[in-house]
Design a protein around this motif. Structure first.
Motif, PDB file in Angstrom:
ATOM      1  N   MET A 103       0.840  -1.193   0.000  1.00  0.00           N
ATOM      2  CA  MET A 103       0.000   0.000   0.000  1.00  0.00           C
ATOM      3  C   MET A 103       0.883   1.253   0.000  1.00  0.00           C
ATOM      4  O   MET A 103       1.504   1.581   1.011  1.00  0.00           O
ATOM      5  CB  MET A 103      -0.891  -0.016   1.241  1.00  0.00           C
ATOM      6  CG  MET A 103      -1.973   1.029   1.254  1.00  0.00           C
ATOM      7  SD  MET A 103      -3.357   0.638   0.164  1.00  0.00           S
ATOM      8  CE  MET A 103      -3.903  -0.931   0.857  1.00  0.00           C
ATOM      9  N   TYR A 104       0.953   1.932  -1.139  1.00  0.00           N
ATOM     10  CA  TYR A 104       1.777   3.138  -1.259  1.00  0.00           C
ATOM     11  C   TYR A 104       0.897   4.384  -1.233  1.00  0.00           C
ATOM     12  O   TYR A 104      -0.206   4.400  -1.805  1.00  0.00           O
ATOM     13  CB  TYR A 104       2.599   3.103  -2.548  1.00  0.00           C
ATOM     14  CG  TYR A 104       3.737   2.113  -2.479  1.00  0.00           C
ATOM     15  CD1 TYR A 104       4.993   2.504  -2.022  1.00  0.00           C
ATOM     16  CD2 TYR A 104       3.554   0.775  -2.847  1.00  0.00           C
ATOM     17  CE1 TYR A 104       6.039   1.590  -1.940  1.00  0.00           C
ATOM     18  CE2 TYR A 104       4.592  -0.137  -2.763  1.00  0.00           C
ATOM     19  CZ  TYR A 104       5.825   0.276  -2.301  1.00  0.00           C
ATOM     20  OH  TYR A 104       6.857  -0.635  -2.211  1.00  0.00           O
ATOM     21  N   ILE A 114      -3.985   7.080  -1.040  1.00  0.00           N
ATOM     22  CA  ILE A 114      -3.319   5.957  -1.703  1.00  0.00           C
ATOM     23  C   ILE A 114      -2.954   6.359  -3.132  1.00  0.00           C
ATOM     24  O   ILE A 114      -3.770   6.910  -3.859  1.00  0.00           O
ATOM     25  CB  ILE A 114      -4.240   4.726  -1.717  1.00  0.00           C
ATOM     26  CG1 ILE A 114      -4.549   4.275  -0.282  1.00  0.00           C
ATOM     27  CG2 ILE A 114      -3.609   3.583  -2.510  1.00  0.00           C
ATOM     28  CD1 ILE A 114      -5.681   3.259  -0.188  1.00  0.00           C
ATOM     29  N   THR A 115      -1.719   6.084  -3.509  1.00  0.00           N
ATOM     30  CA  THR A 115      -1.261   6.384  -4.871  1.00  0.00           C
ATOM     31  C   THR A 115      -1.059   5.124  -5.709  1.00  0.00           C
ATOM     32  O   THR A 115      -1.166   5.166  -6.929  1.00  0.00           O
ATOM     33  CB  THR A 115       0.063   7.169  -4.843  1.00  0.00           C
ATOM     34  OG1 THR A 115       1.053   6.406  -4.118  1.00  0.00           O
ATOM     35  CG2 THR A 115      -0.122   8.523  -4.163  1.00  0.00           C
ATOM     36  N   ASP A 116      -0.788   4.000  -5.052  1.00  0.00           N
ATOM     37  CA  ASP A 116      -0.537   2.762  -5.801  1.00  0.00           C
ATOM     38  C   ASP A 116      -0.653   1.584  -4.843  1.00  0.00           C
ATOM     39  O   ASP A 116      -0.402   1.713  -3.641  1.00  0.00           O
ATOM     40  CB  ASP A 116       0.865   2.790  -6.423  1.00  0.00           C
ATOM     41  CG  ASP A 116       1.118   1.605  -7.350  1.00  0.00           C
ATOM     42  OD1 ASP A 116       0.131   1.104  -7.933  1.00  0.00           O
ATOM     43  OD2 ASP A 116       2.275   1.180  -7.484  1.00  0.00           O
ATOM     44  N   GLN A 138      -3.264   2.355   6.976  1.00  0.00           N
ATOM     45  CA  GLN A 138      -1.843   2.694   6.918  1.00  0.00           C
ATOM     46  C   GLN A 138      -1.220   2.318   5.578  1.00  0.00           C
ATOM     47  O   GLN A 138      -1.718   1.453   4.856  1.00  0.00           O
ATOM     48  CB  GLN A 138      -1.088   1.979   8.036  1.00  0.00           C
ATOM     49  CG  GLN A 138      -1.189   0.462   7.973  1.00  0.00           C
ATOM     50  CD  GLN A 138      -0.522  -0.204   9.162  1.00  0.00           C
ATOM     51  OE1 GLN A 138       0.420  -0.967   8.988  1.00  0.00           O
ATOM     52  NE2 GLN A 138      -1.016   0.056  10.364  1.00  0.00           N
ATOM     53  N   GLY A 139      -0.119   2.983   5.265  1.00  0.00           N
ATOM     54  CA  GLY A 139       0.620   2.683   4.054  1.00  0.00           C
ATOM     55  C   GLY A 139       2.043   3.183   4.187  1.00  0.00           C
ATOM     56  O   GLY A 139       2.553   3.409   5.296  1.00  0.00           O
ATOM     57  N   THR A 147       2.816   6.040   6.788  1.00  0.00           N
ATOM     58  CA  THR A 147       1.758   7.049   6.790  1.00  0.00           C
ATOM     59  C   THR A 147       0.453   6.427   7.260  1.00  0.00           C
ATOM     60  O   THR A 147       0.288   5.209   7.230  1.00  0.00           O
ATOM     61  CB  THR A 147       1.538   7.628   5.382  1.00  0.00           C
ATOM     62  OG1 THR A 147       1.267   6.541   4.474  1.00  0.00           O
ATOM     63  CG2 THR A 147       2.749   8.407   4.895  1.00  0.00           C
ATOM     64  N   THR A 148      -0.472   7.273   7.696  1.00  0.00           N
ATOM     65  CA  THR A 148      -1.831   6.820   7.986  1.00  0.00           C
ATOM     66  C   THR A 148      -2.796   7.573   7.091  1.00  0.00           C
ATOM     67  O   THR A 148      -2.497   8.656   6.605  1.00  0.00           O
ATOM     68  CB  THR A 148      -2.201   7.022   9.468  1.00  0.00           C
ATOM     69  OG1 THR A 148      -2.167   8.422   9.790  1.00  0.00           O
ATOM     70  CG2 THR A 148      -1.248   6.263  10.372  1.00  0.00           C
ATOM     71  N   LEU A 149      -3.967   6.961   6.891  1.00  0.00           N
ATOM     72  CA  LEU A 149      -4.906   7.453   5.886  1.00  0.00           C
ATOM     73  C   LEU A 149      -5.991   8.356   6.438  1.00  0.00           C
ATOM     74  O   LEU A 149      -6.848   8.810   5.679  1.00  0.00           O
ATOM     75  CB  LEU A 149      -5.570   6.267   5.168  1.00  0.00           C
ATOM     76  CG  LEU A 149      -4.638   5.194   4.597  1.00  0.00           C
ATOM     77  CD1 LEU A 149      -5.448   4.153   3.840  1.00  0.00           C
ATOM     78  CD2 LEU A 149      -3.590   5.812   3.698  1.00  0.00           C
ATOM     79  N   GLY A 150      -5.986   8.595   7.740  1.00  0.00           N
ATOM     80  CA  GLY A 150      -7.003   9.462   8.309  1.00  0.00           C
ATOM     81  C   GLY A 150      -8.286   8.712   8.588  1.00  0.00           C
ATOM     82  O   GLY A 150      -8.392   7.491   8.450  1.00  0.00           O
ATOM     83  N   ARG A 151      -9.300   9.474   9.001  1.00  0.00           N
ATOM     84  CA  ARG A 151     -10.584   8.893   9.392  1.00  0.00           C
ATOM     85  C   ARG A 151     -11.158   8.049   8.264  1.00  0.00           C
ATOM     86  O   ARG A 151     -11.137   8.436   7.092  1.00  0.00           O
ATOM     87  CB  ARG A 151     -11.559  10.012   9.733  1.00  0.00           C
ATOM     88  CG  ARG A 151     -12.597   9.621  10.757  1.00  0.00           C
ATOM     89  CD  ARG A 151     -11.942   9.371  12.094  1.00  0.00           C
ATOM     90  NE  ARG A 151     -12.937   9.098  13.132  1.00  0.00           N
ATOM     91  CZ  ARG A 151     -12.658   8.533  14.278  1.00  0.00           C
ATOM     92  NH1 ARG A 151     -11.423   8.155  14.533  1.00  0.00           N
ATOM     93  NH2 ARG A 151     -13.575   8.339  15.178  1.00  0.00           N
ATOM     94  N   GLY A 152     -11.664   6.869   8.584  1.00  0.00           N
ATOM     95  CA  GLY A 152     -12.223   5.990   7.566  1.00  0.00           C
ATOM     96  C   GLY A 152     -11.177   5.259   6.757  1.00  0.00           C
ATOM     97  O   GLY A 152     -11.488   4.640   5.735  1.00  0.00           O
ATOM     98  N   GLY A 153      -9.924   5.303   7.206  1.00  0.00           N
ATOM     99  CA  GLY A 153      -8.836   4.733   6.433  1.00  0.00           C
ATOM    100  C   GLY A 153      -8.932   3.240   6.204  1.00  0.00           C
ATOM    101  O   GLY A 153      -8.489   2.737   5.163  1.00  0.00           O
TER     102      GLY A 153
END
Length: 418
Positions: A103-104, A114-116, A138-139, A147-153
């Protein structure tokens, strides 16, 4: 045999007994002959507990990078324990962190996108007949930063993975039986929807419905991922989220959402010059501050007033940004207001049904409340009002649009996290 992505939130794995119940459910799907990829959030209140620890350690705002290092550990605990629980039931499982799962993300801490996705390790584990458990939320950046994706990640992780591995379905398990016409904790006679369109679900999610995160719905719509929202506490049929959904006869409004995380900012006496709004909102965008409803008054004596809403959590930062551009924009004063709520009605049938918004305004006015701001689109109308009587407003609107049912909803547990 089908390939299934299953996502379980924090309350579903909130303690050892719930963790074992989830493991049993996953094992049963595997024994039915399905390939299973499972995305898991941190257990219960783990994330809140970690945030509380930082407050005990830090007297200032902690570095965003270190917060991501800390918060990502919650999901790592969950995936390892769930994998162990599945092993104890006689099934083979392997757990991956977000970065191990490929997870990038962009180089933004706290709410990365998420980019890729490079799912080779997941696909190899599936080929080896394993259940794959992936940490949600996370990614990793291209430079190897967590990194983390924030709320609803975790919702976003699950749907994005389903798209990347071409899963047959992505199931989001929560504490209610599916998507309801409104929050069943407020209206116990809320209507469960058997199906709902991506567009309607995206509006509801953006407007505060917590059952799915907007980014997850965007992924599902963009990649046509079959999505099902269902309960982790029973085996009832859930709600299908799909491209087009059958509209129940006579129901122009399908759902009512609310958002209490609202603050109103007003900039008064803005000098009337070309590009003033662009200066304000460009400055806010550079600081990653999302702006929602915008209202501008008429020009008087060469100056205008305008107001907009932001998340309550972004209010102080937004005020700082605006004060920072006072010399280039030129305004008399800036004010803010809290204790507000945004209430919204959503339905694809609204576009062809006259009087839907008028009924909303009428219901709110009959309760003696003023409407501060209004925003509309083809399938939604939102009103910003005083937040002190939210429950009354939701219940009155639900009844006015014919959404009440004869039976009460069973709510299985505390609200899901991430």
């Amino acid at each position: 045999m089908s390939l299934i992505v299953m996502k379980f939130g924090g309350s579903s794995v909130g303690d050892p007994e719930r963790m074992k119940r989830v493991a049993k459910r996953i094992s049963e799907r595997k024994q039915e002959g399905h390939q299973c990829v499972v995305v898991v959030s941190a257990m219960g209140d783990t994330t809140d507990d970690l945030i509380d620890l930082t407050k005990q350690i830090c007297t200032t705002t902690p570095p965003a990078r270190e917060m991501d290092m800390l918060l990502s550990t919650g999901e790592q605990v969950s995936v390892a324990l769930l994998s162990m629980a599945i092993h104890s039931l006689g099934c083979s499982a392997v757990s991956f962190t977000g970065w191990q799962a490929g997870m990038y993300t962009e180089d933004v801490h706290g709410k990365a996108r998420i980019t890729d996705i490079q799912p080779e390790r997941i696909l190899k584990a599936l080929d080896n007949d394993k259940i794959v458990i992936v940490a949600g939320f996370q990614g990793m950046t291209g430079e190897g930063e967590i990194t983390t994706l924030g709320r609803g990640g975790s919702d976003t992780t699950a749907v994005a993975l389903a798209a990347a591995i071409k899963a047959d379905v992505c199931e989001i398990f929560t504490d209610v039986d599916g998507v309801y016409s409104t929050d069943p904790r407020i209206v116990r006679v809320a209507r469960k929807l058997n199906e709902i369109s991506y567009d309607e679900m995206l509006e509801l999610a953006n407007l505060g419905a917590a059952v799915l995160h907007p980014r997850a719905v965007e992924y599902a719509k963009n990649y046509n991922v079959p999505l099902v929202v269902r309960s982790s506490f029973n085996h009832n049929e859930g709600t299908k989220v799909k491209e087009e959904a059958v509209m129940e006869q006579g129901l122009a409004v399908r759902g009512i959402a609310y958002d209490k995380n609202v603050a109103r900012i007003s900039i008064l006496g803005v000098e009337e010059k070309v590009g003033q709004l662009a200066k304000v909102f460009t400055a806010l965008a550079k600081e990653q501050i999302d702006v929602d409803i915008i209202v501008q008054s008429g020009v008087m004596n060469g100056a205008a007033d305008f107001s907009f809403t932001v998340s309550l959590s972004d209010k102080d930062k937004a005020l700082q940004v605006i004060e920072g551009i006072r010399s280039t924009v030129g305004f008399r004063e800036v004010t803010s207001q809290e204790n507000l709520v945004k209430v919204s009605i959503v339905g694809a049938g609204m576009v062809s049904t006259p009087g839907v918004a008028a009924k909303m305004f009428e219901v709110i006015s009959e309760l003696g409340l003023s409407i501060n701001m209004v925003s509309t689109s083809e399938i939604k109308t939102s009103c910003v009002i005083d937040g002190s009587r939210l429950i009354e407003v939701i219940q009155a609107l639900h009844t006015a649009y014919g959404l009440d049912t004869d039976s009460q909803v069973f709510v299985g547990g505390p609200s899901e996290r991430r």
